[in-house]
Design a protein around this motif. Structure first.
Motif, PDB file in Angstrom:
ATOM      1  N   ALA A 155      -6.641  11.467  -9.653  1.00 35.38           N
ATOM      2  CA  ALA A 155      -6.702  10.351 -10.597  1.00 35.38           C
ATOM      3  C   ALA A 155      -5.724   9.251 -10.204  1.00 35.38           C
ATOM      4  CB  ALA A 155      -6.411  10.842 -12.008  1.00 35.38           C
ATOM      5  N   LEU A 156      -4.516   9.648  -9.786  1.00 32.06           N
ATOM      6  CA  LEU A 156      -3.525   8.663  -9.347  1.00 32.06           C
ATOM      7  C   LEU A 156      -4.006   7.911  -8.102  1.00 32.06           C
ATOM      8  CD1 LEU A 156      -0.156  10.620  -9.791  1.00 32.06           C
ATOM      9  CD2 LEU A 156      -0.986   8.685 -11.151  1.00 32.06           C
ATOM     10  N   GLY A 157      -4.635   8.648  -7.187  1.00 35.07           N
ATOM     11  CA  GLY A 157      -5.154   8.019  -5.982  1.00 35.07           C
ATOM     12  C   GLY A 157      -6.239   7.004  -6.294  1.00 35.07           C
ATOM     13  N   ALA A 158      -7.158   7.379  -7.167  1.00 36.22           N
ATOM     14  CA  ALA A 158      -8.238   6.471  -7.547  1.00 36.22           C
ATOM     15  C   ALA A 158      -7.680   5.241  -8.262  1.00 36.22           C
ATOM     16  CB  ALA A 158      -9.242   7.198  -8.447  1.00 36.22           C
ATOM     17  N   LEU A 159      -6.673   5.457  -9.108  1.00 35.13           N
ATOM     18  CA  LEU A 159      -6.046   4.343  -9.829  1.00 35.13           C
ATOM     19  C   LEU A 159      -5.368   3.375  -8.855  1.00 35.13           C
ATOM     20  CD1 LEU A 159      -5.366   3.148 -12.605  1.00 35.13           C
ATOM     21  CD2 LEU A 159      -3.286   4.521 -12.606  1.00 35.13           C
ATOM     22  N   ALA A 160      -4.686   3.919  -7.848  1.00 31.50           N
ATOM     23  CA  ALA A 160      -4.006   3.078  -6.854  1.00 31.50           C
ATOM     24  C   ALA A 160      -5.013   2.227  -6.072  1.00 31.50           C
ATOM     25  CB  ALA A 160      -3.202   3.952  -5.892  1.00 31.50           C
ATOM     26  N   LEU A 161      -6.136   2.814  -5.689  1.00 29.89           N
ATOM     27  CA  LEU A 161      -7.150   2.065  -4.940  1.00 29.89           C
ATOM     28  C   LEU A 161      -7.803   0.990  -5.811  1.00 29.89           C
ATOM     29  CD1 LEU A 161      -8.848   4.924  -2.882  1.00 29.89           C
ATOM     30  CD2 LEU A 161      -7.195   3.226  -2.085  1.00 29.89           C
ATOM     31  N   ALA A 162      -8.009   1.315  -7.088  1.00 28.32           N
ATOM     32  CA  ALA A 162      -8.579   0.332  -8.006  1.00 28.32           C
ATOM     33  C   ALA A 162      -7.623  -0.838  -8.225  1.00 28.32           C
ATOM     34  CB  ALA A 162      -8.923   0.994  -9.345  1.00 28.32           C
ATOM     35  N   TYR A 194      -8.111  -4.902  -7.271  1.00 28.29           N
ATOM     36  CA  TYR A 194      -7.892  -5.987  -8.234  1.00 28.29           C
ATOM     37  C   TYR A 194      -6.910  -7.019  -7.688  1.00 28.29           C
ATOM     38  CZ  TYR A 194      -5.940  -8.512 -12.175  1.00 28.29           C
ATOM     39  OH  TYR A 194      -5.484  -9.506 -13.006  1.00 28.29           O
ATOM     40  N   LEU A 195      -5.796  -6.549  -7.120  1.00 30.57           N
ATOM     41  CA  LEU A 195      -4.771  -7.465  -6.622  1.00 30.57           C
ATOM     42  C   LEU A 195      -5.275  -8.285  -5.425  1.00 30.57           C
ATOM     43  CD1 LEU A 195      -1.549  -5.280  -6.904  1.00 30.57           C
ATOM     44  CD2 LEU A 195      -2.224  -7.205  -8.342  1.00 30.57           C
ATOM     45  N   LYS A 196      -6.100  -7.663  -4.573  1.00 27.13           N
ATOM     46  CA  LYS A 196      -6.651  -8.404  -3.439  1.00 27.13           C
ATOM     47  C   LYS A 196      -7.542  -9.531  -3.931  1.00 27.13           C
ATOM     48  CE  LYS A 196      -7.881  -6.535   0.445  1.00 27.13           C
ATOM     49  NZ  LYS A 196      -6.784  -6.960   1.327  1.00 27.13           N
ATOM     50  N   LYS A 197      -8.324  -9.259  -4.961  1.00 30.39           N
ATOM     51  CA  LYS A 197      -9.178 -10.288  -5.525  1.00 30.39           C
ATOM     52  C   LYS A 197      -8.360 -11.349  -6.245  1.00 30.39           C
ATOM     53  CE  LYS A 197     -13.279  -8.725  -4.416  1.00 30.39           C
ATOM     54  NZ  LYS A 197     -14.217  -9.514  -3.567  1.00 30.39           N
ATOM     55  N   ARG A 198      -7.303 -10.910  -6.922  1.00 30.57           N
ATOM     56  CA  ARG A 198      -6.501 -11.836  -7.740  1.00 30.57           C
ATOM     57  C   ARG A 198      -5.680 -12.786  -6.871  1.00 30.57           C
ATOM     58  NH1 ARG A 198      -3.953 -15.025  -9.847  1.00 30.57           N
ATOM     59  NH2 ARG A 198      -2.865 -15.042 -11.853  1.00 30.57           N
ATOM     60  N   PRO A 254       5.049 -11.287   2.401  1.00 29.31           N
ATOM     61  CA  PRO A 254       5.361  -9.930   2.874  1.00 29.31           C
ATOM     62  C   PRO A 254       5.317  -8.859   1.787  1.00 29.31           C
ATOM     63  CG  PRO A 254       6.823 -11.500   3.903  1.00 29.31           C
ATOM     64  CD  PRO A 254       6.021 -12.279   2.894  1.00 29.31           C
ATOM     65  N   VAL A 255       5.896  -9.139   0.605  1.00 28.02           N
ATOM     66  CA  VAL A 255       5.952  -8.103  -0.424  1.00 28.02           C
ATOM     67  C   VAL A 255       4.552  -7.744  -0.922  1.00 28.02           C
ATOM     68  CG1 VAL A 255       6.258  -9.760  -2.329  1.00 28.02           C
ATOM     69  CG2 VAL A 255       7.094  -7.410  -2.569  1.00 28.02           C
ATOM     70  N   LEU A 256       3.639  -8.737  -0.987  1.00 35.74           N
ATOM     71  CA  LEU A 256       2.277  -8.441  -1.444  1.00 35.74           C
ATOM     72  C   LEU A 256       1.487  -7.697  -0.370  1.00 35.74           C
ATOM     73  CD1 LEU A 256       1.223 -11.675  -3.380  1.00 35.74           C
ATOM     74  CD2 LEU A 256       1.896  -9.460  -4.304  1.00 35.74           C
ATOM     75  N   MET A 257       1.687  -8.065   0.897  1.00 33.23           N
ATOM     76  CA  MET A 257       0.996  -7.354   1.971  1.00 33.23           C
ATOM     77  C   MET A 257       1.496  -5.915   2.065  1.00 33.23           C
ATOM     78  SD  MET A 257       0.642 -10.228   4.972  1.00 33.23           S
ATOM     79  CE  MET A 257      -0.481  -9.200   5.924  1.00 33.23           C
ATOM     80  N   TRP A 258       2.808  -5.723   1.876  1.00 29.09           N
ATOM     81  CA  TRP A 258       3.346  -4.357   1.884  1.00 29.09           C
ATOM     82  C   TRP A 258       2.787  -3.565   0.695  1.00 29.09           C
ATOM     83  CZ3 TRP A 258       6.206  -2.032  -2.012  1.00 29.09           C
ATOM     84  CH2 TRP A 258       6.655  -0.730  -1.721  1.00 29.09           C
ATOM     85  N   LEU A 259       2.723  -4.190  -0.479  1.00 26.98           N
ATOM     86  CA  LEU A 259       2.202  -3.508  -1.667  1.00 26.98           C
ATOM     87  C   LEU A 259       0.742  -3.127  -1.466  1.00 26.98           C
ATOM     88  CD1 LEU A 259       2.685  -2.568  -4.578  1.00 26.98           C
ATOM     89  CD2 LEU A 259       1.998  -4.859  -5.346  1.00 26.98           C
ATOM     90  N   ASP A 260      -0.014  -4.005  -0.836  1.00 28.22           N
ATOM     91  CA  ASP A 260      -1.417  -3.714  -0.540  1.00 28.22           C
ATOM     92  C   ASP A 260      -1.533  -2.481   0.354  1.00 28.22           C
ATOM     93  OD1 ASP A 260      -4.350  -4.645  -0.318  1.00 28.22           O
ATOM     94  OD2 ASP A 260      -3.727  -4.544   1.781  1.00 28.22           O
ATOM     95  N   ASN A 261      -0.696  -2.427   1.401  1.00 28.55           N
ATOM     96  CA  ASN A 261      -0.700  -1.267   2.293  1.00 28.55           C
ATOM     97  C   ASN A 261      -0.252   0.002   1.571  1.00 28.55           C
ATOM     98  OD1 ASN A 261      -1.409  -2.967   4.403  1.00 28.55           O
ATOM     99  ND2 ASN A 261       0.699  -3.271   5.062  1.00 28.55           N
ATOM    100  N   PHE A 262       0.785  -0.138   0.742  1.00 27.65           N
ATOM    101  CA  PHE A 262       1.315   1.017   0.014  1.00 27.65           C
ATOM    102  C   PHE A 262       0.241   1.629  -0.882  1.00 27.65           C
ATOM    103  CE2 PHE A 262       3.028   2.681  -3.975  1.00 27.65           C
ATOM    104  CZ  PHE A 262       3.854   3.700  -3.504  1.00 27.65           C
ATOM    105  N   MET A 263      -0.442   0.794  -1.641  1.00 31.48           N
ATOM    106  CA  MET A 263      -1.460   1.309  -2.565  1.00 31.48           C
ATOM    107  C   MET A 263      -2.626   1.935  -1.818  1.00 31.48           C
ATOM    108  SD  MET A 263      -1.526  -1.351  -5.786  1.00 31.48           S
ATOM    109  CE  MET A 263      -1.877  -2.772  -4.754  1.00 31.48           C
ATOM    110  N   PHE A 264      -2.986   1.347  -0.669  1.00 30.59           N
ATOM    111  CA  PHE A 264      -4.066   1.928   0.126  1.00 30.59           C
ATOM    112  C   PHE A 264      -3.687   3.314   0.629  1.00 30.59           C
ATOM    113  CE2 PHE A 264      -5.849   2.759   4.355  1.00 30.59           C
ATOM    114  CZ  PHE A 264      -7.200   2.761   4.048  1.00 30.59           C
ATOM    115  N   LEU A 265      -2.498   3.432   1.224  1.00 29.56           N
ATOM    116  CA  LEU A 265      -2.059   4.717   1.766  1.00 29.56           C
ATOM    117  C   LEU A 265      -1.819   5.744   0.667  1.00 29.56           C
ATOM    118  CD1 LEU A 265       0.369   3.448   4.546  1.00 29.56           C
ATOM    119  CD2 LEU A 265      -1.827   4.593   4.884  1.00 29.56           C
TER     120      LEU A 265
END
Length: 235
Positions: A207-214, A218-222, A93-104
């Motif tokens: 820049a912050l938005g681009a960094l969050a998506l990047a 990385y985390l999805k791949k990792r 759950p925490v990783l799926m939430w983090l994935d959503n958070f960074m996307f949004l």
């Protein structure tokens, strides 16, 4: 599996089988023959049966048959054989939430920053949303999208037990309520005073938005995080 535990599992399965209707007993009989033909070990057979028998016993009280719940015998056997290898981190759950958070956060930051850069606002460029509003919207929205996975998308994955999927009305009620709460929280955060919701330079926001998506990529791949923003992956 230890012999004692396997014996307990088998005994539990036999007890559940006695509660089945004649039609469902025939389904299990045919499934066991398919297991033998597919060279399933005793442990594999008992585990597969234990995954489905409790659900079958409970659902048959509403008139549902094994075929309605699990498909034909060959279809269910195929689902078991081709069941994807479970990666516990992928749906943590925490990783799926983090994935959503960074996307949004990335999406809202890019939109807000880009609008400030390309839409004329007098002589001064200001971002559409304050930083706190973006963070709050991303955090609460990330939770909403996670629950979309919990109540909807996980049951559309290959091999998922669709019999456990919540009723449609219940899903709509829960997700609709959460969407409304998200909308109210987000719009409330927008009206926070500048001291609590600072408007930052649009270049920094982009820049912050681009960094969050990047970072999300990385985390999805990792960790192989399953996205809760889409349906099942193509086979």
């Amino acid at each position: 599996m230890e012999p004692e535990k396997l014996q307990e599992l088998a005994a539990d399965n036999r007890q559940l089988e006695t509660q089945l209707t004649k039609r469902n007993q025939q389904y299990i009989f045919d499934l066991k023959k398919s297991f033998a033909a597919a060279n399933f070990s005793e442990e594999q057979q008992e585990e597969a049966l234990h995954d489905m028998l409790p659900t079958l016993v409970a659902e048959q009280k509403t008139g549902k048959t094994a075929r309605q719940l699990f498909g034909t015998v060959s279809e269910h056997l195929d689902a078991i054989v081709n069941k994807p290898v479970k990666n516990e981190l992928a749906t943590k759950p925490v990783l799926m939430w983090l994935d959503n958070f960074m996307f949004l956060f990335g999406l809202l930051s890019l939109i807000s920053g880009a609008m400030a850069l390309f839409v004329s606002r007098g002589t001064q460029q200001t971002a559409t949303y304050g930083l706190t509003a973006i963070i709050v919207a991303s955090a609460t929205g990330g939770l909403l999208f996670y629950f979309m996975y919990v109540f909807v998308y996980q049951y559309e994955q290959p091999g998922a037990d669709k019999s456990k999927k919540p009723k449609t009305w219940k899903t709509i009620l829960i997700l609709g309520s959460m969407t409304l709460v998200w909308f109210l929280i987000f719009n409330g955060a927008i009206f926070l005073p500048p001291a609590l919701n600072p408007i930052i330079d649009p270049f920094i926001l982009v820049a912050l938005g681009a960094l969050a998506l990047a970072a999300r990529y990385y985390l999805k791949k990792r960790f192989g995080i399953v996205s809760s923003l889409s349906g099942p992956r193509p086979q």
